[in-house]
Write a protein that holds these residues in place. Structure first.
Motif, mmCIF file in Angstrom:
data_model
loop_
_atom_site.group_PDB
_atom_site.id
_atom_site.type_symbol
_atom_site.label_atom_id
_atom_site.label_comp_id
_atom_site.label_asym_id
_atom_site.label_seq_id
_atom_site.Cartn_x
_atom_site.Cartn_y
_atom_site.Cartn_z
ATOM 1 N N VAL A 1 1.005 -1.321 0.061
ATOM 2 C CA VAL A 1 -0.144 0.019 -0.050
ATOM 3 C C VAL A 1 0.722 1.196 0.066
ATOM 4 C CG1 VAL A 1 -1.785 -1.148 1.277
ATOM 5 C CG2 VAL A 1 -0.177 0.032 2.477
ATOM 6 N N LEU B 1 -1.197 5.682 3.544
ATOM 7 C CA LEU B 1 -2.392 5.155 3.889
ATOM 8 C C LEU B 1 -2.200 4.744 5.214
ATOM 9 C CD1 LEU B 1 -5.006 4.568 2.028
ATOM 10 C CD2 LEU B 1 -4.242 2.213 2.104
ATOM 11 N N TYR C 1 -10.600 -0.143 7.108
ATOM 12 C CA TYR C 1 -10.732 0.979 6.490
ATOM 13 C C TYR C 1 -11.335 1.318 5.078
ATOM 14 C CZ TYR C 1 -8.719 5.588 4.816
ATOM 15 O OH TYR C 1 -8.330 6.759 4.402
ATOM 16 N N ILE D 1 -11.346 3.367 -2.021
ATOM 17 C CA ILE D 1 -9.946 2.625 -2.107
ATOM 18 C C ILE D 1 -9.762 2.202 -3.324
ATOM 19 C CG2 ILE D 1 -8.414 1.163 -1.128
ATOM 20 C CD1 ILE D 1 -9.042 3.228 0.776
ATOM 21 N N SER E 1 -3.996 3.263 -4.318
ATOM 22 C CA SER E 1 -3.728 2.899 -2.877
ATOM 23 C C SER E 1 -3.125 1.886 -2.499
ATOM 24 C CB SER E 1 -5.260 3.002 -2.012
ATOM 25 O OG SER E 1 -5.923 4.142 -2.235
#
Length: 328
Positions: free
Chosen positions: A135, A139, A150, A158, A205
């Protein structure tokens, strides 16, 4: 049938059997009679190319002939596969076959240029190639559990990158989306290079990518490695957990690379190549290098590889169907 006519056939059958056995042995003894060419369906520098170039010199020593690596990128490996199938079926032209070419594309393309089961002979699986989940370093997540939580807080916000639609990295993301019950958005790139650049910059992301090409960014702090997409932790990265350890069931989008030959390649030749490849993979210096790059040496028999391919094709077929993936 009367006994006398049957007895008359026995000498001819014996001669035919002896001739077949002699021919079978001759095929193995006469091979190879010239340099071997391994076609790679992707550009130089990728994991498949790296594996082919790593085993090539040692394979040449075992076979007593030069082994040439010939990159034929395009069409997800189908250009290289088609070139192999156009060559004589004598073992001198082989293919670095992959998950995408044999297990995924038959499910997403309206028409394949060849039959992946009838036209291609599995020789040996060379490596398993598990993905790493990485990621963007900004993030606010440090584990797969945090990532899932998340994503559930921000459905549809995302996104995850891949090197293209219907690639292994794309389908790994779709598998996580389905297994974890999250809404994440796929962003397809034309190759991993630009995808990685945008991931580092925060334009996307997350990504599923091979450790051999992505761990340098995690080690430098440019990206964060959350997990390996494998049933077990990788020896080279023992501190990085598996996705399954985060509670995501049946998560095994492991890709692979192997050696394949055209149909009608003599069995004795196929078996000779398999034995030599297995010897190379068992060499400590080769195994150590592959493991360090996050790959798992295999070296299976043709029969084992064929059974593996059948199961692998079914696995990816389910992912393609569940995600309703279509080729662009």
């Amino acid at each position: 049938m009367k006994l006398r006519p049957l007895l008359k056939l026995l000498p001819a059958l014996a001669i035919g059997t002896a001739w077949f056995g002699t021919t079978h042995a001759w095929a193995a003894d006469a091979f190879p009679s010239k340099p071997i060419k391994i076609l790679v369906g992707f550009s130089p520098g990728g994991s498949n190319d790296m594996v082919a170039r790593l085993i090539g010199p040692k394979l040449a020593e075992g076979l007593g002939q030069q082994v040439l690596i010939d990159n034929r990128p395009g069409a997800g490996g189908n250009i290289a596969a088609s070139a192999m199938l156009a060559a004589p079926a004598d073992g001198h032209t082989l293919l670095m076959c992959t998950t995408g070419t044999l297990s995924i594309q038959p499910h997403v393309l309206k028409s394949m240029p060849f039959d992946s089961e009838k036209d291609i002979v599995p020789v040996t699986q060379v490596v398993n190639a598990p993905y790493m989940l990485l990621v963007n370093s900004n993030l606010p997540v440090k584990s797969v559990k945090e990532l899932i939580a998340y994503a559930r807080q921000k459905p549809g916000e995302i996104n995850f990158a891949s090197s293209g639609t219907a690639t292994g990295g794309h389908l790994a993301g779709e598998m996580l989306k389905s297994r974890a019950g999250i809404d994440i958005v796929h962003v397809a790139y034309k190759g991993t290079g630009q995808a990685m650049t945008d991931l580092i910059a925060g334009q996307v992301s997350m990504i599923f990518d091979q450790p051999v090409s992505s761990m340098q960014y995690a080690r430098s702090g440019k990206l964060r490695a959350l997990a390996v997409a494998s049933p077990r932790r990788l020896p080279a990265f023992p501190d990085i957990p598996t996705v399954a350890e985060a509670g995501v069931p049946d998560f095994d989008p492991v890709t692979w690379a192997g050696i394949c030959a055209p149909k009608n390649t003599p069995t004795a030749v196929v078996e000779r190549i398999q034995r030599e490849v297995a010897k190379v993979l068992a060499m400590p210096e080769i195994a150590k290098r592959l493991i360090a790059d996050g790959l798992e040496p295999v070296g299976s028999t043709p029969e084992q590889f064929r059974a593996f391919l059948a199961a692998d094709k079914r696995k990816w077929g389910r992912v393609v169907k569940d995600a309703d993936v279509k080729a662009e």
